[in-house]
Design an enzyme around this catalytic site. Structure first.
Site, PDB file in Angstrom:
ATOM      1  N   HIS A   1       9.071  -3.710   3.528  1.00 22.25           N
ATOM      2  CA  HIS A   1       8.745  -3.962   1.892  1.00 22.25           C
ATOM      3  C   HIS A   1       9.968  -4.349   1.192  1.00 22.25           C
ATOM      4  O   HIS A   1      10.056  -5.202   0.275  1.00 22.25           O
ATOM      5  CB  HIS A   1       8.286  -2.655   1.564  1.00 22.25           C
ATOM      6  CG  HIS A   1       6.780  -2.397   2.168  1.00 22.25           C
ATOM      7  ND1 HIS A   1       6.772  -0.900   2.917  1.00 22.25           N
ATOM      8  CD2 HIS A   1       5.581  -2.650   2.178  1.00 22.25           C
ATOM      9  CE1 HIS A   1       5.595  -0.823   3.344  1.00 22.25           C
ATOM     10  NE2 HIS A   1       4.961  -1.858   3.022  1.00 22.25           N
ATOM     11  N   MET A  35       0.743  -1.143   0.113  1.00 16.40           N
ATOM     12  CA  MET A  35      -0.016  -0.056   0.039  1.00 16.40           C
ATOM     13  C   MET A  35       1.013   1.226   0.000  1.00 16.40           C
ATOM     14  O   MET A  35       0.395   2.453   0.208  1.00 16.40           O
ATOM     15  CB  MET A  35      -0.928   0.157   1.305  1.00 16.40           C
ATOM     16  CG  MET A  35      -2.043  -1.166   1.099  1.00 16.40           C
ATOM     17  SD  MET A  35      -3.256  -1.097   1.973  1.00 16.40           S
ATOM     18  CE  MET A  35      -2.808  -0.896   3.698  1.00 16.40           C
ATOM     19  N   GLY A  63       4.565 -10.805   3.942  1.00 20.60           N
ATOM     20  CA  GLY A  63       5.374 -10.625   5.290  1.00 20.60           C
ATOM     21  C   GLY A  63       4.821 -11.294   6.268  1.00 20.60           C
ATOM     22  O   GLY A  63       3.458 -11.502   6.590  1.00 20.60           O
ATOM     23  N   GLU A  64       5.438 -11.992   7.060  1.00 16.88           N
ATOM     24  CA  GLU A  64       4.927 -12.642   8.400  1.00 16.88           C
ATOM     25  C   GLU A  64       4.522 -11.837   9.469  1.00 16.88           C
ATOM     26  O   GLU A  64       3.726 -12.106  10.515  1.00 16.88           O
ATOM     27  CB  GLU A  64       5.898 -13.678   8.859  1.00 16.88           C
ATOM     28  CG  GLU A  64       6.258 -14.918   8.104  1.00 16.88           C
ATOM     29  CD  GLU A  64       7.201 -15.957   8.685  1.00 16.88           C
ATOM     30  OE1 GLU A  64       8.082 -15.430   9.328  1.00 16.88           O
ATOM     31  OE2 GLU A  64       7.222 -16.945   8.184  1.00 16.88           O
ATOM     32  N   ASP A 105       2.123  -9.778   9.029  1.00 19.18           N
ATOM     33  CA  ASP A 105       0.730  -9.620   9.175  1.00 19.18           C
ATOM     34  C   ASP A 105       0.289 -11.305   8.836  1.00 19.18           C
ATOM     35  O   ASP A 105       0.093 -11.782   7.890  1.00 19.18           O
ATOM     36  CB  ASP A 105       0.231  -8.902   7.777  1.00 19.18           C
ATOM     37  CG  ASP A 105       0.649  -7.451   7.769  1.00 19.18           C
ATOM     38  OD1 ASP A 105       0.046  -6.773   8.368  1.00 19.18           O
ATOM     39  OD2 ASP A 105       1.744  -7.227   7.569  1.00 19.18           O
ATOM     40  N   ARG A 120       2.614   2.612   9.749  1.00 18.36           N
ATOM     41  CA  ARG A 120       1.928   3.534  10.862  1.00 18.36           C
ATOM     42  C   ARG A 120       2.729   3.856  12.121  1.00 18.36           C
ATOM     43  O   ARG A 120       2.382   4.594  12.804  1.00 18.36           O
ATOM     44  CB  ARG A 120       0.772   2.523  11.602  1.00 18.36           C
ATOM     45  CG  ARG A 120      -0.401   2.284  10.595  1.00 18.36           C
ATOM     46  CD  ARG A 120      -1.468   1.442  11.129  1.00 18.36           C
ATOM     47  NE  ARG A 120      -2.689   1.487  10.442  1.00 18.36           N
ATOM     48  CZ  ARG A 120      -2.743   0.771   9.252  1.00 18.36           C
ATOM     49  NH1 ARG A 120      -1.770  -0.313   9.248  1.00 18.36           N
ATOM     50  NH2 ARG A 120      -3.996   0.616   8.729  1.00 18.36           N
TER      51      ARG A 120
END
Ligand code: AMP
Length: 283
Positions: A37, A30, A149-150, A152, A189
């Site tokens: 990333h 996103m 990714g782990e 999430d 975030r």
């Protein structure tokens, strides 16, 4: 690097790459790209001829309007940074909302029990939005491998479930969590945290790490309560959930003796910001 904004153009490009028998690795994001990333992109670069990174801030997966409004948007910086990792033929795909939603897909994806627990209890409709957009992206990119990714963890398990259910021919590659020096899982975030909050949130992973040794002497349930109590004892942090589940179906672990890989998944609120993290219990 090649940048595509239009679906029909990237479809043509992918068709050509497939004719040349190039393998394609896909990293959906996103945007507001960070080291987490970039590590996914590294894995893809190593294992494929071409890497496609998508940047699409998907409104359908935000249950909270303010969260969407405040989500960092840094496309120009992302393009600059991604150049360091991209070869001349790698692709950045950043479509508009108008194009992505031109053909509405209002179906309800059957995610079963996976969409009734943990994140789903606090983010109504979130994984339906994720499933809808990933299904569209997989159809456009038709990658050989896709990298998640782990960090999430629930999303990762849901994506694996989704591609099985929908028969999408892609191999899902799980990539380890990249952390800051103090252990905080890197997240877009994090930049929204105040200085004070940023210092305090390191306590989340510190507590998870400590719980690995505490758990050796107490039950699964007691471990869960211990983690929740420790984190909540800091008045700036509020645990939404901490569950210890198996890595395949995300079913609750009842005893350490269960012969399964056990993952402790947590969501914590600090002010208006929600952070998630997880840790493997190798007991
Ligand atoms: P997002 O842009 O937040 O949707 O994330 C895109 C992908 O990056 C997802 O597969 C995430 O799990 C992954 N990701 C985000 N943060 C991290 C991290 N700290 N370590 C590894 N992967 C991550």
């Amino acid at each position: 690097m090649k940048i595509f904004k239009h679906i029909n153009r990237i479809i043509e490009e992918i068709k050509e790459l497939k004719q040349q028998r190039k393998t394609i690795g896909f990293v959906p994001t996103m945007g507001a790209l960070h080291k987490g990333h970039f590590s996914l992109i590294d894995y893809s670069n190593k294992e494929n001829d071409i890497t496609v990174v998508s940047i699409f801030l998907n409104p359908a997966q935000f249950n909270n309007k303010n969260d969407l409004k405040n989500y960092p948007r840094t496309l120009n910086t992302d393009i600059k940074n991604i150049r360091y990792q991209f070869g001349p033929d790698d692709i950045l795909f950043s479509p508009s909302e108008k194009e992505m939603f031109a053909e509405p897909d209002n179906r309800v994806f059957d995610l079963g029990h996976l969409d009734k627990i943990m994140e789903s209890k606090f983010r109504n409709g979130h994984f339906q939005g994720v499933a809808m957009i990933l299904n569209k992206l997989f159809k456009i990119i038709t990658p050989d491998k896709a990298y998640f990714g782990e960090k999430d963890y629930q999303q990762l398990v849901i994506v694996k479930h989704l591609i099985n259910k929908l028969n999408i021919p892609v191999q899902i590659v799980a990539c380890p969590i990249i952390r800051e020096e103090d252990g905080l899982a890197i997240s877009t975030r994090n930049i929204l945290l105040s200085k004070e909050e940023r210092l305090i949130v390191a306590f989340i992973f510190q507590t998870l790490s400590k719980s690995l040794s505490i758990a050796k002497n107490i039950s699964v349930e007691e471990t869960k309560q211990w983690v929740i109590h420790q984190i909540n004892s800091n008045t700036m942090l509020r645990v939404e959930y901490f569950e210890i589940v198996d890595n395949k179906e995300l079913k609750t672990i009842k005893s350490w003796s269960e012969d399964k890989i056990k993952v402790g998944c947590i969501a914590v609120k600090v002010g208006n910001i929600r952070l998630i993290d997880n840790i493997i219990f190798n007991l």
